[in-house]
Every structure is written in structure tokens, then in C-alpha cells.
Design a protein around this motif. Structure first.
Motif, PDB file in Angstrom:
ATOM      1  N   MET A  42     -37.816  18.685  60.489  1.00  0.00           N
ATOM      2  CA  MET A  42     -37.924  17.266  60.150  1.00  0.00           C
ATOM      3  C   MET A  42     -36.870  16.869  59.114  1.00  0.00           C
ATOM      4  N   ALA A  43     -36.685  17.708  58.096  1.00  0.00           N
ATOM      5  CA  ALA A  43     -35.739  17.385  57.033  1.00  0.00           C
ATOM      6  C   ALA A  43     -34.305  17.328  57.557  1.00  0.00           C
ATOM      7  N   PHE A  44     -33.908  18.329  58.336  1.00  0.00           N
ATOM      8  CA  PHE A  44     -32.525  18.370  58.803  1.00  0.00           C
ATOM      9  C   PHE A  44     -32.280  17.406  59.964  1.00  0.00           C
ATOM     10  N   SER A  45     -33.325  17.037  60.690  1.00  0.00           N
ATOM     11  CA  SER A  45     -33.169  15.995  61.702  1.00  0.00           C
ATOM     12  C   SER A  45     -32.828  14.666  61.035  1.00  0.00           C
ATOM     13  N   ILE A  46     -33.541  14.360  59.964  1.00  0.00           N
ATOM     14  CA  ILE A  46     -33.268  13.130  59.207  1.00  0.00           C
ATOM     15  C   ILE A  46     -31.875  13.192  58.590  1.00  0.00           C
ATOM     16  N   THR A  47     -31.531  14.341  58.006  1.00  0.00           N
ATOM     17  CA  THR A  47     -30.214  14.507  57.392  1.00  0.00           C
ATOM     18  C   THR A  47     -29.096  14.304  58.409  1.00  0.00           C
ATOM     19  N   TYR A  48     -29.277  14.882  59.589  1.00  0.00           N
ATOM     20  CA  TYR A  48     -28.246  14.774  60.627  1.00  0.00           C
ATOM     21  C   TYR A  48     -28.110  13.336  61.122  1.00  0.00           C
ATOM     22  N   MET A  49     -29.226  12.648  61.343  1.00  0.00           N
ATOM     23  CA  MET A  49     -29.164  11.261  61.799  1.00  0.00           C
ATOM     24  C   MET A  49     -28.504  10.366  60.748  1.00  0.00           C
ATOM     25  N   LEU A  50     -28.828  10.587  59.475  1.00  0.00           N
ATOM     26  CA  LEU A  50     -28.192   9.817  58.417  1.00  0.00           C
ATOM     27  C   LEU A  50     -26.704  10.117  58.323  1.00  0.00           C
ATOM     28  N   THR A  51     -26.335  11.378  58.568  1.00  0.00           N
ATOM     29  CA  THR A  51     -24.921  11.755  58.564  1.00  0.00           C
ATOM     30  C   THR A  51     -24.162  11.009  59.647  1.00  0.00           C
ATOM     31  N   LEU A  52     -24.723  10.997  60.859  1.00  0.00           N
ATOM     32  CA  LEU A  52     -24.074  10.291  61.967  1.00  0.00           C
ATOM     33  C   LEU A  52     -24.008   8.793  61.700  1.00  0.00           C
ATOM     34  N   LEU A  53     -25.113   8.227  61.236  1.00  0.00           N
ATOM     35  CA  LEU A  53     -25.179   6.787  60.998  1.00  0.00           C
ATOM     36  C   LEU A  53     -24.237   6.366  59.874  1.00  0.00           C
ATOM     37  N   GLY A  54     -24.299   7.076  58.754  1.00  0.00           N
ATOM     38  CA  GLY A  54     -23.494   6.701  57.592  1.00  0.00           C
ATOM     39  C   GLY A  54     -22.004   6.818  57.849  1.00  0.00           C
ATOM     40  N   ASN A  55     -21.592   7.926  58.434  1.00  0.00           N
ATOM     41  CA  ASN A  55     -20.162   8.124  58.684  1.00  0.00           C
ATOM     42  C   ASN A  55     -19.641   7.195  59.777  1.00  0.00           C
ATOM     43  N   THR A  56     -20.448   6.947  60.802  1.00  0.00           N
ATOM     44  CA  THR A  56     -20.046   6.004  61.845  1.00  0.00           C
ATOM     45  C   THR A  56     -19.900   4.596  61.274  1.00  0.00           C
ATOM     46  N   LEU A  57     -20.799   4.231  60.377  1.00  0.00           N
ATOM     47  CA  LEU A  57     -20.734   2.917  59.735  1.00  0.00           C
ATOM     48  C   LEU A  57     -19.454   2.763  58.926  1.00  0.00           C
ATOM     49  N   ILE A  58     -19.061   3.811  58.215  1.00  0.00           N
ATOM     50  CA  ILE A  58     -17.819   3.765  57.437  1.00  0.00           C
ATOM     51  C   ILE A  58     -16.620   3.597  58.354  1.00  0.00           C
ATOM     52  N   ILE A  59     -16.601   4.322  59.463  1.00  0.00           N
ATOM     53  CA  ILE A  59     -15.467   4.232  60.398  1.00  0.00           C
ATOM     54  C   ILE A  59     -15.347   2.815  60.959  1.00  0.00           C
ATOM     55  N   PHE A  60     -16.461   2.245  61.433  1.00  0.00           N
ATOM     56  CA  PHE A  60     -16.418   0.903  62.009  1.00  0.00           C
ATOM     57  C   PHE A  60     -16.072  -0.146  60.957  1.00  0.00           C
ATOM     58  N   THR A  61     -16.601   0.021  59.746  1.00  0.00           N
ATOM     59  CA  THR A  61     -16.288  -0.931  58.674  1.00  0.00           C
ATOM     60  C   THR A  61     -14.808  -0.915  58.352  1.00  0.00           C
ATOM     61  N   THR A  62     -14.235   0.276  58.294  1.00  0.00           N
ATOM     62  CA  THR A  62     -12.807   0.403  57.995  1.00  0.00           C
ATOM     63  C   THR A  62     -11.947  -0.185  59.107  1.00  0.00           C
ATOM     64  N   VAL A  63     -12.313   0.076  60.347  1.00  0.00           N
ATOM     65  CA  VAL A  63     -11.529  -0.403  61.491  1.00  0.00           C
ATOM     66  C   VAL A  63     -11.608  -1.920  61.622  1.00  0.00           C
ATOM     67  N   LEU A  64     -12.791  -2.507  61.376  1.00  0.00           N
ATOM     68  CA  LEU A  64     -13.006  -3.930  61.616  1.00  0.00           C
ATOM     69  C   LEU A  64     -12.679  -4.824  60.426  1.00  0.00           C
ATOM     70  N   THR A  65     -12.346  -4.231  59.274  1.00  0.00           N
ATOM     71  CA  THR A  65     -12.035  -5.024  58.077  1.00  0.00           C
ATOM     72  C   THR A  65     -10.557  -4.881  57.746  1.00  0.00           C
ATOM     73  N   ALA A  66      -9.829  -5.974  57.862  1.00  0.00           N
ATOM     74  CA  ALA A  66      -8.365  -5.935  57.714  1.00  0.00           C
ATOM     75  C   ALA A  66      -7.942  -5.465  56.323  1.00  0.00           C
ATOM     76  N   ARG A  67      -8.647  -5.902  55.281  1.00  0.00           N
ATOM     77  CA  ARG A  67      -8.213  -5.537  53.935  1.00  0.00           C
ATOM     78  C   ARG A  67      -8.449  -4.053  53.610  1.00  0.00           C
ATOM     79  N   LEU A  68      -9.203  -3.367  54.465  1.00  0.00           N
ATOM     80  CA  LEU A  68      -9.406  -1.930  54.272  1.00  0.00           C
ATOM     81  C   LEU A  68      -8.387  -1.100  55.045  1.00  0.00           C
ATOM     82  N   HIS A  69      -7.404  -1.754  55.647  1.00  0.00           N
ATOM     83  CA  HIS A  69      -6.363  -1.026  56.372  1.00  0.00           C
ATOM     84  C   HIS A  69      -5.293  -0.558  55.392  1.00  0.00           C
TER      85      HIS A  69
END
Length: 308
Positions: free
Chosen positions: A29-56
Motif C-alpha cells: 500500500m505504501a509503495f503503491s501510493i509512492t509510485y502513483m505520486l511519483t508518476l503524477l508529480g513528475n508528469t505534472l512538472i513535465i506538462f507544466t514546463t512544456v505548456l508554459t512559455a516563460r518556463l522555457h
């Protein structure tokens, strides 16, 4: 050699993290949550960086690459670990073991090189701000990322070759939850002393050398901060402290594991869990929660989705 070929190991059996059924369910249970948060958090950073011009910018270009590496790094070992926590007999085929070993070292080495590049980027930005636009052009950043993937691939190929060149004719029990060079080569039915030395000269030297280079660069940055304004010092310290936290959490376990051949400690599994499952989660937590620019960009993206 014919005897070795006939009795060659075709699969390995993991002992896993524990043989306690209750702990296995809690860990799952603990590592399932950790893994899902890892995927969600890092994916969010990638999309935020790609979609925000001032972060280029170079800094966020490297940050998005770090998030991509963290997703890949955790995906090499964590899904197999979660599967093993649900199974009584935890096995992996020989070929899958070698593949896991290859990609583990590829992504870990790529992350080490990337963190070193990010430290250089911060050094130029803080210590030579007037030269920063000409030194850290986007073309140069892309070339540096290409170089780190090339270096990671070469390193991983060397580690894989050192492993598969050995004969494996039993036993086939790995006292871990994933395949890595040190525990696997212990199962070879030949002397592995020289191979262990080569592993240290490869992985250990890379980890230690890059870590010392990072410490040196951050030391120079800290010394130069007295020339900055109060606001400049605050921003520089905030950015560098975030970078250095990630550096310590990744390099510490790597140095602990890969600078001592032919030895094992009871803490090895704990350290391995930390750098394969926990460290990839620290990147989005540290950068997202501490970086106002990223949080502001995420807020604007949410508003843009709600009110197109």
C-alpha cells in the motif's frame, strides 16, 4: 563449459523486502501510493514546463528532463517490487533480470550526469549572470542532455557486459527485490573479485567524482553569494538548497552501494528502496512545493482549463 551451458540459470528468485505477510501488505500500500505520486508529480512538472512559455529556460528544461528520468528510474524496479509483495514466490527470468539491470544503471547514471549539469547551470547563472545567455543557449542544453544519455548508455553497457560475461549455474536466489550488478554477480559460479573491482572503478568512480564536483560547485556558489543582493541571495539559496537535497538523496545511496565490492550490509535493502522508490518522488515534492514560479504556472494552467 558444456556443463555450465546445460545448467545455466534461466530465472532468479528474489527474497524480497520481508517474509512477513502483514508487512508485505503494508509495504504494498505504501509503495503503491509512492509510485502513483511519483508518476503524477513528475508528469505534472513535465506538462507544466512544456505548456508554459516563460518556463522555457535552461533550468526548467533540465528540470523536466529530471522528471522524465525519475519516472523511468522508478518504473524499472517499483512495479516488479509491488508484484513481488503480492506473490509468495518472486521470480524474474534471466533475460528480464539483465534488462532491468541495464535500464536501472542507464537511468541512474543519466540522473547523476544531469544533476551535475544542473549544478553547472546554477553556477553560471549565479556567478556569471552576464555571460549566462551566451553560455547556456538552448542548443548547448540539448547537446548536454544528448551527452548525458550517451554517457549513461556507455556506462550501462559496461555494467551489463561485466554481468553477462560470467557463468551462472546456481544458486539463483537474489537477496533483494530487483536485479543489480553486486547481488547478481555474487551468484556467478566463478571468481568475481576482478569484476567487483571493475564495478567500483566504473559506478563508484562516477558517483563519487560527480558528487565531489557538485559539492565544489555549490561551495563556489555559496562563497560568491556575498556579492548578491538580499533578494538574489534568497533566490539562489532556495534554488541551490533544493538541488542539493536531491543530490544528497541520490548520491548518498549510490556511493554507499557502489564503492565497496564483495561486501553487503543489513542496510542495503533500505538504502536501495530509498534511491529506487523514494528519491524519484522527492523531485516533484521539493521543486513543486518550494518553487513559486512553478506553482504559479500550475495555477494558471488550471484556470486556463477551467476558463478556456
Amino acid at each position: 563449459m558444456s556443463t555450465l551451458n546445460q545448467t545455466r540459470v534461466t530465472e532468479f528468485v528474489f527474497l524480497g523486502l520481508t517474509d512477513n505477510l502483514v508487512l508485505e501488505k503494508l509495504f504494498f500500500m505504501a509503495f503503491s501510493i509512492t509510485y502513483m505520486l511519483t508518476l503524477l508529480g513528475n508528469t505534472l512538472i513535465i506538462f507544466t514546463t512544456v505548456l508554459t512559455a516563460r518556463l522555457h529556460t535552461p533550468m526548467y528544461f533540465f528540470l523536466s528532463n529530471l522528471s522524465f528520468i525519475d519516472i523511468c528510474h522508478s518504473s524499472v524496479t517499483v512495479p516488479k517490487m509491488l508484484e513481488g509483495l503480492l506473490l509468495q514466490r518472486k521470480t524474474i527470468s534471466f533475460n528480464s533480470c539483465i534488462a532491468q539491470l541495464f535500464f536501472l544503471h542507464l537511468f541512474a547514471c543519466a540522473e547523476i550526469f544531469l544533476l551535475t549539469i544542473m549544478a553547472y547551470d546554477r553556477y553560471v547563472a549565479i556567478c556569471a549572470p552576464l555571460h549566462y545567455p551566451s553560455v547556456m543557449k538552448m542548443r548547448v542544453c540539448v547537446q548536454l542532455v544528448f551527452a548525458l544519455w550517451l554517457g549513461g548508455t556507455v556506462h550501462s553497457l559496461v555494467q551489463t557486459f561485466l554481468t553477462i560475461r560470467l557463468p551462472y549455474c546456481g544458486p539463483n536466489i537474489i537477496d533483494s527485490y530487483f536485479c543489480d550488478v553486486p547481488p547478481v554477480i555474487k551468484l556467478a559460479c566463478t571468481d568475481t573479485h576482478l569484476t567487483g573491482i571493475l564495478i567500483v572503478s566504473n559506478s563508484g568512480t562516477i558517483s563519487l567524482t560527480c558528487f565531489l564536483a557538485l559539492v565544489a560547485s555549490y561551495t563556489v556558489i555559496l562563497v560568491s553569494l556575498h556579492k548578491q543582493s538580499a533578494e538574489g541571495r534568497r533566490k539562489a539559496l532556495s534554488t541551490c538548497s533544493a538541488h542539493f537535497l536531491v543530490v544528497v538523496f541520490l548520491f548518498g545511496p549510490c556511493i554507499f552501494i557502489y564503492t565497496r565490492p564483495d561486501t553487503s550490509f543489513s542496510m542495503d535493502k533500505v538504502v536501495s528502496v530509498f534511491y529506487t522508490a523514494v528519491t524519484p518522488l522527492l523531485n516533484p515534492l521539493i521543486y513543486t512545493l518550494r518553487n513559486e514560479e512553478v506553482k504559479c504556472a500550475m495555477k494558471q494552467l488550471r484556470q486556463r482549463q477551467a476558463f478556456p
